[in-house]
Design a protein around this motif. Structure first.
Motif, PDB file in Angstrom:
ATOM      1  N   VAL A  67     -19.550   2.167  -7.128  1.00  0.00           N
ATOM      2  CA  VAL A  67     -18.341   2.493  -6.397  1.00  0.00           C
ATOM      3  C   VAL A  67     -18.085   0.934  -5.849  1.00  0.00           C
ATOM      4  N   PRO A  68     -16.725   0.586  -7.248  1.00  0.00           N
ATOM      5  CA  PRO A  68     -16.664  -1.076  -7.056  1.00  0.00           C
ATOM      6  C   PRO A  68     -15.939  -0.439  -5.748  1.00  0.00           C
ATOM      7  N   ARG A  69     -15.596  -1.889  -5.096  1.00  0.00           N
ATOM      8  CA  ARG A  69     -15.601  -2.388  -3.852  1.00  0.00           C
ATOM      9  C   ARG A  69     -14.418  -3.181  -4.006  1.00  0.00           C
ATOM     10  N   GLY A  70     -13.410  -3.653  -3.878  1.00  0.00           N
ATOM     11  CA  GLY A  70     -12.405  -5.203  -3.132  1.00  0.00           C
ATOM     12  C   GLY A  70     -12.976  -5.667  -1.915  1.00  0.00           C
ATOM     13  N   ALA A  71     -11.929  -5.014  -1.048  1.00  0.00           N
ATOM     14  CA  ALA A  71     -11.560  -5.712   0.440  1.00  0.00           C
ATOM     15  C   ALA A  71     -12.124  -4.779   1.306  1.00  0.00           C
ATOM     16  N   GLY A  72     -11.854  -3.750   0.327  1.00  0.00           N
ATOM     17  CA  GLY A  72     -12.332  -2.145   1.600  1.00  0.00           C
ATOM     18  C   GLY A  72     -10.400  -1.816   2.258  1.00  0.00           C
ATOM     19  N   SER A  73      -9.826  -1.678   1.885  1.00  0.00           N
ATOM     20  CA  SER A  73      -8.303  -2.136   2.604  1.00  0.00           C
ATOM     21  C   SER A  73      -7.715  -0.882   2.304  1.00  0.00           C
ATOM     22  N   GLY A  74      -7.664   0.206   0.989  1.00  0.00           N
ATOM     23  CA  GLY A  74      -7.650   1.098   0.910  1.00  0.00           C
ATOM     24  C   GLY A  74      -7.202   2.796   1.934  1.00  0.00           C
ATOM     25  N   PHE A  75      -6.167   3.356   1.612  1.00  0.00           N
ATOM     26  CA  PHE A  75      -6.367   4.189   2.607  1.00  0.00           C
ATOM     27  C   PHE A  75      -6.860   6.024   1.952  1.00  0.00           C
ATOM     28  N   GLY A  77     -10.410   6.724   0.752  1.00  0.00           N
ATOM     29  CA  GLY A  77     -11.265   6.445   0.506  1.00  0.00           C
ATOM     30  C   GLY A  77     -11.538   6.545  -1.539  1.00  0.00           C
ATOM     31  N   GLY A  78     -11.202   6.085  -2.142  1.00  0.00           N
ATOM     32  CA  GLY A  78     -12.039   4.889  -3.290  1.00  0.00           C
ATOM     33  C   GLY A  78     -13.735   4.247  -3.491  1.00  0.00           C
ATOM     34  N   ALA A  79     -13.491   3.250  -2.106  1.00  0.00           N
ATOM     35  CA  ALA A  79     -14.296   2.430  -1.540  1.00  0.00           C
ATOM     36  C   ALA A  79     -15.399   3.438  -1.784  1.00  0.00           C
ATOM     37  N   PRO A 133       1.550  -5.914  -0.899  1.00  0.00           N
ATOM     38  CA  PRO A 133       1.303  -4.832  -0.231  1.00  0.00           C
ATOM     39  C   PRO A 133       0.986  -5.263   1.208  1.00  0.00           C
ATOM     40  N   ALA A 134       1.161  -4.395   2.416  1.00  0.00           N
ATOM     41  CA  ALA A 134       0.740  -4.958   3.894  1.00  0.00           C
ATOM     42  C   ALA A 134       0.066  -5.601   3.976  1.00  0.00           C
ATOM     43  N   SER A 135      -0.787  -5.368   2.678  1.00  0.00           N
ATOM     44  CA  SER A 135      -2.065  -5.742   2.962  1.00  0.00           C
ATOM     45  C   SER A 135      -2.762  -7.113   1.928  1.00  0.00           C
ATOM     46  N   GLU A 136      -1.222  -8.010   1.495  1.00  0.00           N
ATOM     47  CA  GLU A 136      -1.815  -8.917   0.851  1.00  0.00           C
ATOM     48  C   GLU A 136      -2.428  -9.832   1.329  1.00  0.00           C
ATOM     49  N   GLU A 137      -2.608 -10.240   2.720  1.00  0.00           N
ATOM     50  CA  GLU A 137      -3.604 -11.041   2.570  1.00  0.00           C
ATOM     51  C   GLU A 137      -4.888 -11.344   2.611  1.00  0.00           C
ATOM     52  N   TYR A 138      -5.519  -9.845   2.772  1.00  0.00           N
ATOM     53  CA  TYR A 138      -6.956  -9.552   2.781  1.00  0.00           C
ATOM     54  C   TYR A 138      -7.025  -8.889   1.187  1.00  0.00           C
ATOM     55  N   SER A 139      -6.202  -7.500   0.813  1.00  0.00           N
ATOM     56  CA  SER A 139      -6.166  -7.001  -0.724  1.00  0.00           C
ATOM     57  C   SER A 139      -6.485  -7.856  -1.558  1.00  0.00           C
ATOM     58  N   THR A 140      -7.443  -6.798  -2.787  1.00  0.00           N
ATOM     59  CA  THR A 140      -7.869  -7.627  -3.950  1.00  0.00           C
ATOM     60  C   THR A 140      -6.911  -7.211  -5.240  1.00  0.00           C
ATOM     61  N   LEU A 141      -6.865  -8.376  -5.893  1.00  0.00           N
ATOM     62  CA  LEU A 141      -6.060  -7.674  -7.220  1.00  0.00           C
ATOM     63  C   LEU A 141      -6.447  -6.334  -7.651  1.00  0.00           C
ATOM     64  N   GLY A 143      -8.273  -4.218  -6.449  1.00  0.00           N
ATOM     65  CA  GLY A 143      -7.719  -3.069  -5.346  1.00  0.00           C
ATOM     66  C   GLY A 143      -6.643  -2.617  -6.155  1.00  0.00           C
ATOM     67  N   ASN A 144      -5.817  -4.178  -6.118  1.00  0.00           N
ATOM     68  CA  ASN A 144      -3.888  -2.971  -5.916  1.00  0.00           C
ATOM     69  C   ASN A 144      -3.947  -2.490  -7.191  1.00  0.00           C
ATOM     70  N   VAL A 145      -4.567  -2.772  -8.422  1.00  0.00           N
ATOM     71  CA  VAL A 145      -4.286  -2.270  -9.622  1.00  0.00           C
ATOM     72  C   VAL A 145      -4.589  -0.676  -9.374  1.00  0.00           C
ATOM     73  N   SER A 146      -6.423  -0.422  -8.956  1.00  0.00           N
ATOM     74  CA  SER A 146      -6.678   0.758  -9.254  1.00  0.00           C
ATOM     75  C   SER A 146      -5.570   1.438  -8.485  1.00  0.00           C
ATOM     76  N   GLU A 147      -5.408   1.137  -7.282  1.00  0.00           N
ATOM     77  CA  GLU A 147      -3.868   1.827  -6.173  1.00  0.00           C
ATOM     78  C   GLU A 147      -2.772   1.803  -6.209  1.00  0.00           C
ATOM     79  N   ASN A 148      -2.659   1.116  -7.766  1.00  0.00           N
ATOM     80  CA  ASN A 148      -1.065   0.997  -8.250  1.00  0.00           C
ATOM     81  C   ASN A 148      -0.105   0.605  -6.604  1.00  0.00           C
ATOM     82  N   ALA A 149      -0.310  -1.061  -5.775  1.00  0.00           N
ATOM     83  CA  ALA A 149      -0.300  -1.362  -4.243  1.00  0.00           C
ATOM     84  C   ALA A 149       1.392  -1.810  -4.666  1.00  0.00           C
ATOM     85  N   GLY A 150       2.310  -1.708  -4.114  1.00  0.00           N
ATOM     86  CA  GLY A 150       3.477  -2.022  -4.170  1.00  0.00           C
ATOM     87  C   GLY A 150       4.059  -2.104  -2.200  1.00  0.00           C
ATOM     88  N   GLY A 151       4.787  -2.993  -1.698  1.00  0.00           N
ATOM     89  CA  GLY A 151       5.213  -3.811  -0.664  1.00  0.00           C
ATOM     90  C   GLY A 151       6.786  -3.364  -0.564  1.00  0.00           C
TER      91      GLY A 151
HETATM   92  C1  FAD Z   1      -3.128  -2.897   7.583  1.00  0.00           C
HETATM   93  C2  FAD Z   1      -3.001  -2.360   6.268  1.00  0.00           C
HETATM   94  C3  FAD Z   1      -1.669  -1.959   5.020  1.00  0.00           C
HETATM   95  C4  FAD Z   1      -1.762  -1.767   3.821  1.00  0.00           C
HETATM   96  N1  FAD Z   1      -0.670  -2.228   3.672  1.00  0.00           N
HETATM   97  C5  FAD Z   1      -0.294  -1.021   1.902  1.00  0.00           C
HETATM   98  C6  FAD Z   1       1.177  -1.333   0.830  1.00  0.00           C
HETATM   99  O1  FAD Z   1       1.821  -2.295   2.396  1.00  0.00           O
HETATM  100  N2  FAD Z   1       1.226  -0.865   0.007  1.00  0.00           N
HETATM  101  C7  FAD Z   1       0.574  -0.328  -0.398  1.00  0.00           C
HETATM  102  O2  FAD Z   1       0.539   0.070  -1.971  1.00  0.00           O
HETATM  103  N3  FAD Z   1      -0.905  -0.158  -0.004  1.00  0.00           N
HETATM  104  C8  FAD Z   1      -0.940  -0.913   1.123  1.00  0.00           C
HETATM  105  N4  FAD Z   1      -2.135  -0.370   2.373  1.00  0.00           N
HETATM  106  C9  FAD Z   1      -4.069  -0.149   1.256  1.00  0.00           C
HETATM  107  C10 FAD Z   1      -4.965  -0.993   0.389  1.00  0.00           C
HETATM  108  O3  FAD Z   1      -4.336  -2.188   1.427  1.00  0.00           O
HETATM  109  C11 FAD Z   1      -4.018  -1.272  -1.295  1.00  0.00           C
HETATM  110  O4  FAD Z   1      -4.151  -0.331  -1.891  1.00  0.00           O
HETATM  111  C12 FAD Z   1      -4.999  -2.059  -1.660  1.00  0.00           C
HETATM  112  O5  FAD Z   1      -4.413  -2.582  -3.060  1.00  0.00           O
HETATM  113  C13 FAD Z   1      -6.630  -2.006  -1.802  1.00  0.00           C
HETATM  114  O6  FAD Z   1      -7.294  -3.099  -2.141  1.00  0.00           O
HETATM  115  P1  FAD Z   1      -8.527  -3.543  -1.356  1.00  0.00           P
HETATM  116  O7  FAD Z   1      -8.995  -5.058  -2.752  1.00  0.00           O
HETATM  117  O8  FAD Z   1      -9.234  -3.517  -0.438  1.00  0.00           O
HETATM  118  O9  FAD Z   1      -9.789  -2.264  -2.229  1.00  0.00           O
HETATM  119  P2  FAD Z   1     -10.982  -1.255  -1.312  1.00  0.00           P
HETATM  120  O10 FAD Z   1     -10.542  -0.594  -0.425  1.00  0.00           O
HETATM  121  O11 FAD Z   1     -11.614  -1.911  -1.919  1.00  0.00           O
HETATM  122  O12 FAD Z   1     -10.323  -0.515  -3.212  1.00  0.00           O
HETATM  123  C14 FAD Z   1      -9.680   1.242  -3.865  1.00  0.00           C
HETATM  124  C15 FAD Z   1     -10.058   0.897  -4.351  1.00  0.00           C
HETATM  125  O13 FAD Z   1      -9.707   0.382  -5.932  1.00  0.00           O
HETATM  126  C16 FAD Z   1     -11.236   0.739  -6.135  1.00  0.00           C
HETATM  127  N5  FAD Z   1     -11.476  -0.650  -6.872  1.00  0.00           N
HETATM  128  C17 FAD Z   1     -10.803  -2.156  -6.909  1.00  0.00           C
HETATM  129  N6  FAD Z   1     -12.021  -2.699  -6.891  1.00  0.00           N
HETATM  130  C18 FAD Z   1     -11.828  -2.513  -7.898  1.00  0.00           C
HETATM  131  C19 FAD Z   1     -11.868  -3.252  -9.480  1.00  0.00           C
HETATM  132  N7  FAD Z   1     -12.676  -4.492  -9.558  1.00  0.00           N
HETATM  133  N8  FAD Z   1     -12.194  -2.104 -10.971  1.00  0.00           N
HETATM  134  C20 FAD Z   1     -12.355  -1.016 -10.424  1.00  0.00           C
HETATM  135  N9  FAD Z   1     -11.746  -0.662  -9.172  1.00  0.00           N
HETATM  136  C21 FAD Z   1     -11.529  -1.012  -8.015  1.00  0.00           C
HETATM  137  C22 FAD Z   1     -12.508   1.176  -5.321  1.00  0.00           C
HETATM  138  O14 FAD Z   1     -12.938   1.799  -6.160  1.00  0.00           O
HETATM  139  C23 FAD Z   1     -11.271   2.117  -4.759  1.00  0.00           C
HETATM  140  O15 FAD Z   1     -11.239   3.169  -5.762  1.00  0.00           O
HETATM  141  C24 FAD Z   1      -3.028  -0.551   3.487  1.00  0.00           C
HETATM  142  C25 FAD Z   1      -4.333  -1.087   3.846  1.00  0.00           C
HETATM  143  C26 FAD Z   1      -3.974  -1.379   5.049  1.00  0.00           C
HETATM  144  C27 FAD Z   1      -5.802  -1.818   5.676  1.00  0.00           C
END
Ligand code: FAD
Length: 194
Positions: A67-75, A77-79, A133-141, A143-151
């Motif tokens: 299970v790949p993991r960035g910062a574990g901020s995903g909503f 459950g992917g991590a 994303p609102a998690s920009e101060e700690y989420s990884t790129l 994780g952002n790519v995997s979740e297609n994050a946006g803010g």
């Molecule tokens: C307070 C808060 C605010 C947030 N605000 C937003 C927001 O405004 N917009 C938004 O879109 N999301 C938001 N999120 C959700 C979350 O921050 C994003 O989904 C973010 O992109 C996850 O990044 P991460 O590094 O924490 O990934 P993780 O939670 O560690 O992983 C997320 C997924 O990505 C996979 N993954 C991670 N790294 C890799 C890699 N290198 N290769 C393959 N797969 C990988 C993991 O297996 C998992 O499935 C928020 C979360 C919190 C806690």
């Protein structure tokens, strides 16, 4: 539980300091923003792409869940290691900004780089990385790519998928692939980075 022989082999790949199976680490890596908890069998910190490839190849051959993991901020459950296995944590070593290519206005990054660190680095040279994303101060790129994050800037500038030009990726069998290039138009067939 993963056999000791598997942990020993993974240790031979990344080194003893980059694999953890003590209780403290298993707890620290057992959750994400969903606050659901699933303990992994171990946490591995690859140092570079070749480590990732070697780990995936071995785990694929031995049917060990990864299970790949960035910062574990995903909503989503992917991590979470819902069925046990290995957490592949990209945050410790694979967190570098490798290059800012001013001619193509492209940044080359490792997946564990924090979104905000990247934003600040490109702004220092007059560029702009919009996905915020609102998690920009700690989420990884990664994780952002995997979740297609946006803010908040999504409405005007788009989301992460609109800013990924190319990827180097490791397939489950350990093969390393490259998709896309630094230019917007680069294919005559399938656009695998699109
Ligand atoms: C307070 C808060 C605010 C947030 N605000 C937003 C927001 O405004 N917009 C938004 O879109 N999301 C938001 N999120 C959700 C979350 O921050 C994003 O989904 C973010 O992109 C996850 O990044 P991460 O590094 O924490 O990934 P993780 O939670 O560690 O992983 C997320 C997924 O990505 C996979 N993954 C991670 N790294 C890799 C890699 N290198 N290769 C393959 N797969 C990988 C993991 O297996 C998992 O499935 C928020 C979360 C919190 C806690």
């Amino acid at each position: 539980m993963i056999d000791k022989k598997h942990l020993d082999y993974l240790t031979s790949i990344v080194g003893i300091e980059n694999i953890k199976s003590d209780k403290a680490h298993l707890i620290a890596f057992c959750y994400d923003a969903t606050r659901t908890r699933f303990e992994p069998d171990a946490v591995v910190f690859p140092r570079h792409e070749q480590d990732v490839s070697d780990i995936l190849k071995y785990c694929n051959e031995h049917q060990i869940i990864i299970v790949p993991r960035g910062a574990g901020s995903g909503f989503t459950g992917g991590a979470l290691p819902a069925n046990g296995g290995i957490i592949l944590s990209l945050e410790r070593h694979m967190n570098k900004l490798l290059e800012i290519d001013m001619e193509n206005m492209v940044g080359v990054v490792q997946p564990g780089l924090i979104n905000m660190q990247f934003q600040k680095a490109v702004e220092e040279v007059g560029l702009f990385y919009p996905p915020d994303p609102a998690s920009e101060e700690y989420s990884t790129l990664g994780g952002n790519v995997s979740e297609n994050a946006g803010g908040m800037r999504a409405a005007k500038y788009g989301i992460t998928k609109d800013y990924v030009m190319a990827l180097r990726a490791v397939l489950p069998n350990g093969d390393i692939i490259v998709a896309g290039k630094k230019t917007i138009k680069d294919v005559a067939g399938y656009n695998t980075a699109g």
